[in-house]
Motif scaffolding. Structure first.
Motif, PDB file in Angstrom:
ATOM      1  N   ILE A 131      50.776   9.604  -5.532  1.00  0.00           N
ATOM      2  CA  ILE A 131      50.750  10.223  -4.366  1.00  0.00           C
ATOM      3  C   ILE A 131      49.383   9.493  -3.545  1.00  0.00           C
ATOM      4  CG2 ILE A 131      50.234  12.271  -2.932  1.00  0.00           C
ATOM      5  CD1 ILE A 131      50.959  14.094  -5.377  1.00  0.00           C
ATOM      6  N   ARG A 132      49.737   8.886  -2.330  1.00  0.00           N
ATOM      7  CA  ARG A 132      48.335   8.499  -1.597  1.00  0.00           C
ATOM      8  C   ARG A 132      48.139   9.496  -0.579  1.00  0.00           C
ATOM      9  NH1 ARG A 132      48.730   4.963   2.586  1.00  0.00           N
ATOM     10  NH2 ARG A 132      50.942   4.498   2.151  1.00  0.00           N
ATOM     11  N   PHE A 133      46.893   9.607  -0.447  1.00  0.00           N
ATOM     12  CA  PHE A 133      46.355  10.393   0.706  1.00  0.00           C
ATOM     13  C   PHE A 133      45.591   9.593   1.491  1.00  0.00           C
ATOM     14  CE2 PHE A 133      46.557  12.967  -3.146  1.00  0.00           C
ATOM     15  CZ  PHE A 133      47.190  14.028  -2.901  1.00  0.00           C
ATOM     16  N   GLU A 134      45.544  10.070   2.874  1.00  0.00           N
ATOM     17  CA  GLU A 134      44.913   9.181   4.097  1.00  0.00           C
ATOM     18  C   GLU A 134      44.736  10.452   4.982  1.00  0.00           C
ATOM     19  OE1 GLU A 134      46.934   6.178   5.750  1.00  0.00           O
ATOM     20  OE2 GLU A 134      46.977   4.852   4.115  1.00  0.00           O
ATOM     21  N   ASN A 135      43.279  10.408   5.337  1.00  0.00           N
ATOM     22  CA  ASN A 135      42.612  11.201   6.266  1.00  0.00           C
ATOM     23  C   ASN A 135      42.857  12.705   6.281  1.00  0.00           C
ATOM     24  OD1 ASN A 135      41.667   9.078   7.677  1.00  0.00           O
ATOM     25  ND2 ASN A 135      43.438   8.695   8.743  1.00  0.00           N
ATOM     26  N   GLY A 136      42.969  13.165   4.699  1.00  0.00           N
ATOM     27  CA  GLY A 136      43.185  14.462   4.572  1.00  0.00           C
ATOM     28  C   GLY A 136      44.690  14.964   4.438  1.00  0.00           C
ATOM     29  N   ARG A 137      45.718  14.041   4.414  1.00  0.00           N
ATOM     30  CA  ARG A 137      46.900  14.367   4.509  1.00  0.00           C
ATOM     31  C   ARG A 137      47.608  13.502   3.438  1.00  0.00           C
ATOM     32  NH1 ARG A 137      49.656  15.944   8.744  1.00  0.00           N
ATOM     33  NH2 ARG A 137      51.646  15.686   7.551  1.00  0.00           N
ATOM     34  N   VAL A 138      48.819  13.841   3.077  1.00  0.00           N
ATOM     35  CA  VAL A 138      49.769  12.940   2.154  1.00  0.00           C
ATOM     36  C   VAL A 138      50.140  11.712   3.053  1.00  0.00           C
ATOM     37  CG1 VAL A 138      51.725  12.989   0.590  1.00  0.00           C
ATOM     38  CG2 VAL A 138      50.201  14.834   0.633  1.00  0.00           C
ATOM     39  N   ALA A 139      49.868  10.617   2.626  1.00  0.00           N
ATOM     40  CA  ALA A 139      50.616   9.320   3.327  1.00  0.00           C
ATOM     41  C   ALA A 139      51.915   9.046   2.654  1.00  0.00           C
ATOM     42  CB  ALA A 139      49.646   8.285   3.315  1.00  0.00           C
ATOM     43  N   ALA A 140      51.835   9.059   1.186  1.00  0.00           N
ATOM     44  CA  ALA A 140      53.215   8.589   0.573  1.00  0.00           C
ATOM     45  C   ALA A 140      53.277   9.349  -0.667  1.00  0.00           C
ATOM     46  CB  ALA A 140      53.096   6.844   0.560  1.00  0.00           C
ATOM     47  N   THR A 141      54.490   9.711  -1.183  1.00  0.00           N
ATOM     48  CA  THR A 141      54.930  10.137  -2.320  1.00  0.00           C
ATOM     49  C   THR A 141      55.819   9.161  -3.143  1.00  0.00           C
ATOM     50  OG1 THR A 141      54.128  12.553  -1.664  1.00  0.00           O
ATOM     51  CG2 THR A 141      55.651  12.027  -3.748  1.00  0.00           C
ATOM     52  N   GLU A 142      55.580   8.789  -4.362  1.00  0.00           N
ATOM     53  CA  GLU A 142      56.819   8.091  -5.210  1.00  0.00           C
ATOM     54  C   GLU A 142      56.993   8.915  -6.369  1.00  0.00           C
ATOM     55  OE1 GLU A 142      57.524   3.656  -7.264  1.00  0.00           O
ATOM     56  OE2 GLU A 142      55.473   4.449  -6.600  1.00  0.00           O
ATOM     57  N   ASN A 143      58.112   9.252  -6.720  1.00  0.00           N
ATOM     58  CA  ASN A 143      58.780   9.862  -7.973  1.00  0.00           C
ATOM     59  C   ASN A 143      59.793   9.037  -8.588  1.00  0.00           C
ATOM     60  OD1 ASN A 143      57.503  12.760  -8.204  1.00  0.00           O
ATOM     61  ND2 ASN A 143      58.412  12.889  -5.953  1.00  0.00           N
ATOM     62  N   ARG A 144      59.523   8.727  -9.832  1.00  0.00           N
ATOM     63  CA  ARG A 144      60.386   8.021 -10.613  1.00  0.00           C
ATOM     64  C   ARG A 144      60.728   8.761 -11.966  1.00  0.00           C
ATOM     65  NH1 ARG A 144      61.299   5.853  -6.679  1.00  0.00           N
ATOM     66  NH2 ARG A 144      61.331   3.739  -6.060  1.00  0.00           N
ATOM     67  N   PRO A 145      62.052   8.925 -12.391  1.00  0.00           N
ATOM     68  CA  PRO A 145      63.284   9.022 -11.549  1.00  0.00           C
ATOM     69  C   PRO A 145      63.148   9.582  -9.888  1.00  0.00           C
ATOM     70  CG  PRO A 145      63.957  10.045 -13.051  1.00  0.00           C
ATOM     71  CD  PRO A 145      62.473   9.683 -13.382  1.00  0.00           C
ATOM     72  N   GLU A 146      63.897   9.400  -8.977  1.00  0.00           N
ATOM     73  CA  GLU A 146      63.954  10.167  -7.819  1.00  0.00           C
ATOM     74  C   GLU A 146      64.558  11.404  -8.090  1.00  0.00           C
ATOM     75  OE1 GLU A 146      65.861   8.189  -4.858  1.00  0.00           O
ATOM     76  OE2 GLU A 146      64.632   6.335  -4.459  1.00  0.00           O
ATOM     77  N   PRO A 147      64.154  12.681  -7.510  1.00  0.00           N
ATOM     78  CA  PRO A 147      64.548  13.852  -7.510  1.00  0.00           C
ATOM     79  C   PRO A 147      66.102  13.818  -7.297  1.00  0.00           C
ATOM     80  CG  PRO A 147      62.450  13.868  -6.488  1.00  0.00           C
ATOM     81  CD  PRO A 147      63.007  12.554  -6.536  1.00  0.00           C
ATOM     82  N   LYS A 148      66.921  14.796  -8.051  1.00  0.00           N
ATOM     83  CA  LYS A 148      68.230  14.862  -7.974  1.00  0.00           C
ATOM     84  C   LYS A 148      68.410  15.684  -6.451  1.00  0.00           C
ATOM     85  CE  LYS A 148      69.229  15.454 -12.714  1.00  0.00           C
ATOM     86  NZ  LYS A 148      69.691  16.129 -13.708  1.00  0.00           N
ATOM     87  N   LYS A 149      69.771  15.571  -6.084  1.00  0.00           N
ATOM     88  CA  LYS A 149      70.058  16.133  -4.781  1.00  0.00           C
ATOM     89  C   LYS A 149      69.803  17.661  -4.872  1.00  0.00           C
ATOM     90  CE  LYS A 149      73.902  16.630  -1.491  1.00  0.00           C
ATOM     91  NZ  LYS A 149      74.989  16.037  -0.863  1.00  0.00           N
ATOM     92  N   ARG A 150      69.277  18.282  -3.878  1.00  0.00           N
ATOM     93  CA  ARG A 150      69.011  19.594  -3.962  1.00  0.00           C
ATOM     94  C   ARG A 150      70.140  20.372  -3.583  1.00  0.00           C
ATOM     95  NH1 ARG A 150      65.069  19.105  -7.607  1.00  0.00           N
ATOM     96  NH2 ARG A 150      63.465  17.660  -6.882  1.00  0.00           N
ATOM     97  N   GLY A 151      70.262  21.796  -3.678  1.00  0.00           N
ATOM     98  CA  GLY A 151      71.274  22.659  -3.134  1.00  0.00           C
ATOM     99  C   GLY A 151      70.677  23.352  -1.987  1.00  0.00           C
ATOM    100  N   ASP A 152      71.507  24.462  -1.458  1.00  0.00           N
ATOM    101  CA  ASP A 152      71.341  25.100  -0.314  1.00  0.00           C
ATOM    102  C   ASP A 152      69.968  26.091  -0.609  1.00  0.00           C
ATOM    103  OD1 ASP A 152      73.455  23.750   1.059  1.00  0.00           O
ATOM    104  OD2 ASP A 152      74.891  25.478   0.539  1.00  0.00           O
TER     105      ASP A 152
END
Length: 254
Positions: free
Chosen positions: A109-130
């Motif tokens: 996770i990279r933060f800039e000016n007090g907020r999240v600028a970028a998030t990287e998850n490996r492996p990428e999360p699976k498709k979410r349900g309803d």
């Protein structure tokens, strides 16, 4: 499992994240965290924190332990660096990497000016349900990672427990609402003990029973002690009531 891994599961220190700090000027502290369930060890961590001026860097290794290691062999590392604001820690970069059985995961996770600028998850999360509650842009302002979120600037102990901590672990966004626990629930080795209310915000399944338990029924207590020479408090002990029992986490300087 809600992501308490950076504190609940750990084994030994790798090396401190330098984060541009001068080794000659920086102050360094090593703390070991041991986690247990029903009195049996389930995890260990050794975390090293380094400070120079208002800058900080934290790094450590964690692992499952005892009988938990038979069923969930987990080993990993965590690092974060940033600066200390007047009322909260402000992370710059956070990385968690671990192996659990044959599964390997990494979150950055990279933060800039007090907020999240970028998030990287490996492996990428699976498709979410309803039933998935998505993380919205407005949820990512004024947040911290799970490790630096509990590094609390305060002029004295009376200020520690009266706050709302906004936490983002790369997938789930939660709030921890702290209030004084009272003398009956205080930890002996803590300067101040807070009761924490777990509030899920987004990044979770609405029908997940473990989330409902933490939100509606769990009793969470966190004891804090001062960081020497600073207007800063960090966790020294905690208990977290889960569906399978109460997890106890204890820190000691090494």
């Amino acid at each position: 499992m809600v992501r308490f891994r950076p504190l609940a599961l750990a084994v030994a220190l790798a090396s401190a994240a330098n984060a541009g700090l001068s080794p000659a000027a920086a102050e360094s502290y090593r703390v070991r965290y041991d986690a247990s369930l029903f009195g049996l060890p389930i995890g260990r961590a050794v975390i090293e924190s380094r400070f120079e001026g208002q800058g900080f860097a934290i790094a450590g290794r964690f692992a499952s332990a005892g009988i938990a290691r038979i069923f969930d062999r987990t080993d990993g590392t965590v690092t974060v660096n940033g600066w200390l604001g007047p009322d909260a820690s402000r992370p710059h970069a956070y990385t968690l990497a671990y192996e659990s059985g044959e599964e390997k995961k990494k979150t950055a996770i990279r933060f800039e000016n007090g907020r999240v600028a970028a998030t990287e998850n490996r492996p990428e999360p699976k498709k979410r349900g309803d039933d998935w509650v998505p993380v919205e842009r407005e949820h990512l302002a004024g947040v911290a990672d799970p490790l630096s979120a509990l590094l609390l600037p305060a002029r004295d102990a009376s200020e520690v427990c009266r706050r709302r901590i906004r936490v983002y672990d790369g997938e789930m966004r939660t709030d921890l609402v702290l209030e004084p626990a009272g003398d009956r629930n205080g930890f002996r080795d803590a300067t101040v003990t807070c009761r924490a209310r777990f509030v899920p915000v987004s990044g979770y399944r609405k029908d997940r029973s473990s989330i409902r338990y933490l939100r509606d029924r769990s009793r969470i207590f966190v004891g804090f002690g001062p960081v020497e020479g600073r207007n800063l408090y960090s966790p020294v002990e905690a208990t977290i009531a889960t569906k399978i029992g109460t997890v106890h986490i204890k820190a000691r300087r090494i």
